[in-house]
Design an enzyme around this catalytic site. Structure first.
Site, PDB file in Angstrom:
ATOM      1  N   SER A 111       0.918  -1.210  -0.021  1.00 54.32           N
ATOM      2  CA  SER A 111       0.012   0.025   0.082  1.00 54.32           C
ATOM      3  C   SER A 111       0.918   1.317   0.083  1.00 54.32           C
ATOM      4  CB  SER A 111      -1.029  -0.048   1.406  1.00 54.32           C
ATOM      5  OG  SER A 111      -0.040  -0.292   2.564  1.00 54.32           O
ATOM      6  N   SER A 112       2.153   1.211  -0.413  1.00 56.69           N
ATOM      7  CA  SER A 112       2.894   2.384  -0.399  1.00 56.69           C
ATOM      8  C   SER A 112       2.404   3.553  -1.206  1.00 56.69           C
ATOM      9  CB  SER A 112       4.404   1.924  -0.881  1.00 56.69           C
ATOM     10  OG  SER A 112       5.035   3.078  -1.383  1.00 56.69           O
ATOM     11  N   ASN A 114       4.095   5.530  -2.723  1.00 60.60           N
ATOM     12  CA  ASN A 114       4.858   5.963  -4.017  1.00 60.60           C
ATOM     13  C   ASN A 114       4.467   5.281  -5.043  1.00 60.60           C
ATOM     14  OD1 ASN A 114       7.208   7.296  -2.499  1.00 60.60           O
ATOM     15  ND2 ASN A 114       7.734   5.437  -1.725  1.00 60.60           N
ATOM     16  N   ARG A 116       1.544   5.440  -6.542  1.00 59.86           N
ATOM     17  CA  ARG A 116       0.739   6.544  -6.985  1.00 59.86           C
ATOM     18  C   ARG A 116       1.572   7.246  -8.105  1.00 59.86           C
ATOM     19  NH1 ARG A 116      -2.800  10.458  -3.687  1.00 59.86           N
ATOM     20  NH2 ARG A 116      -4.098  10.121  -5.470  1.00 59.86           N
ATOM     21  N   ARG A 162      -0.727  24.527  -2.480  1.00 57.91           N
ATOM     22  CA  ARG A 162      -0.526  24.874  -1.067  1.00 57.91           C
ATOM     23  C   ARG A 162       0.985  25.373  -1.357  1.00 57.91           C
ATOM     24  NH1 ARG A 162      -4.929  23.952  -0.825  1.00 57.91           N
ATOM     25  NH2 ARG A 162      -6.106  22.269   0.827  1.00 57.91           N
ATOM     26  N   CYS A 219       2.536  12.442   2.245  1.00 60.95           N
ATOM     27  CA  CYS A 219       3.682  13.452   1.491  1.00 60.95           C
ATOM     28  C   CYS A 219       4.055  12.830   0.417  1.00 60.95           C
ATOM     29  CB  CYS A 219       4.822  13.711   2.580  1.00 60.95           C
ATOM     30  SG  CYS A 219       4.158  14.317   4.210  1.00 60.95           S
ATOM     31  N   GLU A 220       3.494  12.061  -0.463  1.00 59.01           N
ATOM     32  CA  GLU A 220       4.090  11.668  -1.671  1.00 59.01           C
ATOM     33  C   GLU A 220       4.025  12.963  -2.669  1.00 59.01           C
ATOM     34  OE1 GLU A 220       1.082  10.783  -0.316  1.00 59.01           O
ATOM     35  OE2 GLU A 220      -0.207  10.782  -2.015  1.00 59.01           O
ATOM     36  N   ASP A 221       2.851  13.495  -2.524  1.00 65.00           N
ATOM     37  CA  ASP A 221       2.728  14.609  -3.402  1.00 65.00           C
ATOM     38  C   ASP A 221       3.572  15.683  -3.207  1.00 65.00           C
ATOM     39  OD1 ASP A 221       1.424  14.953  -0.895  1.00 65.00           O
ATOM     40  OD2 ASP A 221      -0.278  16.183  -1.747  1.00 65.00           O
TER      41      ASP A 221
END
Ligand code: NAG
Ligand code: NAG
Length: 322
Positions: A111-112, A114, A116, A162, A219-221
């Site tokens: 389910s990492s 990363n 994405r 943001r 925080c991947e984004d």
């Protein structure tokens, strides 16, 4: 941990709406991660995007069906991929889900978050749209955002922005929202070049920071905004959605749909604090702060040509200096 080892195998379920059938394919094992062999950009199409929606909550299945249907009906979209990240979901649940889904379901090996940004081989377009499972843009917004991206193809383009800022008192970076400027586009809706997925996933420079994403499960984004800003030396591009995007993760929409607030990114205060910690940690590990501020916003206007707002004035986007 290297991503290559964790990708020994994954299951692909392909679903087509007409006619309805489901194919299950097992791929692998791989000795090296094939996604990290450079993809020849000449083999990618430029006129459409691949959408990758991140899904986890089974109670959102009806909503995801509707979002996937909306995307697949868009002339800007070549393929819709649903990245199903709940490893506990039984395969039968997913196959019956797939019967009424205009998307290809991918089950990553863990389910990492990363995943994405994993450069899946089935991504055959240059532009990739990364999206949450609770964002439903209308056709016009999708094509407008795509048009804005096409005139800025090296940058991240999206509807939700943001900012990072330095807090002198605590001597740490904070995650915030500012009126005038922004430096981070959220994965609620983010368009970017496929090359950036390769850099994020395969470049050794980011292996420690990818590890932080897994540890924080967040925080991947933010990390992707670091990667892109560092590699193209430019900030992201915010596009005005003008009511063309429904955000079901937004508390204001909860009543309407009777959906709960369990979103990957909707736990507020604590969430903001953790995101600040990510920025601080990424900065520490990389030894630099690549994030760049952008000031303008591409606003929809009459006609095809996007206009950008700059200092309260509208100017054609290519005349804009960020
Ligand atoms: C993940 O899958 C399990 C097994 O079906 C389910 O019980 C759980 O509710 C799912 N998680 C979410 C958030 O839907
Ligand atoms: C299939 O999905 C579409 C799009 O969301 C929805 O309108 C329709 O009701 C669904 N049909 C079934 C049988 O679930």
């Amino acid at each position: 941990m290297t991503l290559g080892n964790s990708l020994l195998s994954f299951t692909v379920i392909i679903s087509l709406t007409v006619p309805i059938f489901v194919i299950s394919v097992r791929v692998g094992p791989y000795s090296i991660d094939p996604a990290c062999e450079k993809y020849d950009p000449r083999n990618l199409r430029s006129d459409q995007m691949t959408v990758i929606i991140n899904g986890y909550s089974e109670h959102r299945i009806p909503l995801i069906q509707s979002i996937a249907a909306a995307y697949s009906a868009s002339p800007s979209i070549a393929t819709v991929i649903l990245l199903w990240c709940n490893n506990s979901t039984p395969p039968q649940t997913l196959s019956s889900f797939a019967q009424n889904l205009s998307a290809t379901i991918l089950r990553p090996p863990s389910s990492s978050l990363n995943h994405r940004f994993y450069p899946w081989e089935i991504i055959k377009t240059r532009a990739v749209l990364i999206s949450d499972d609770d964002i439903e843009p209308n056709q016009k917004s999708i094509s407008f955002a795509f048009t804005a991206w096409k005139s800025n193809p090296d940058r991240i383009t999206g509807f939700f922005a943001r900012s990072h800022a330095y807090d002198v008192q605590s001597k740490s970076w904070i995650y915030t929202m500012e009126k005038e400027k922004y430096s981070i586009i959220l994965t609620k809706f983010m368009i970017l070049d496929r090359t950036h997925l390769e850099t994020y996933t395969c470049d050794q420079r980011y292996s420690q920071t990818r590890h932080i994403v897994e540890e924080m499960n967040n925080c991947e984004d933010i990390l992707m905004n670091f990667v892109v800003a560092e590699n193209v030396n430019k900030g992201p591009l915010l596009v005005e959605a003008k009511g063309g995007v429904r955000d079901y993760g937004d508390a204001r929409n909860d009543d309407e749909l009777g959906l709960s607030k369990v979103g990957l990114s909707s736990r507020r205060g604590e969430h903001r604090k953790r995101r600040g910690e990510c920025i601080t940690e990424f900065h520490r590990l990389l030894g630099r702060m690549p994030l760049k501020y952008s000031y303008g916003m591409v606003v929809d206007s009459v006609g095809e040509q996007g206009l950008c707002e700059k200092g309260g004035k509208l100017v054609p986007c290519d005349q804009q200096i960020f």
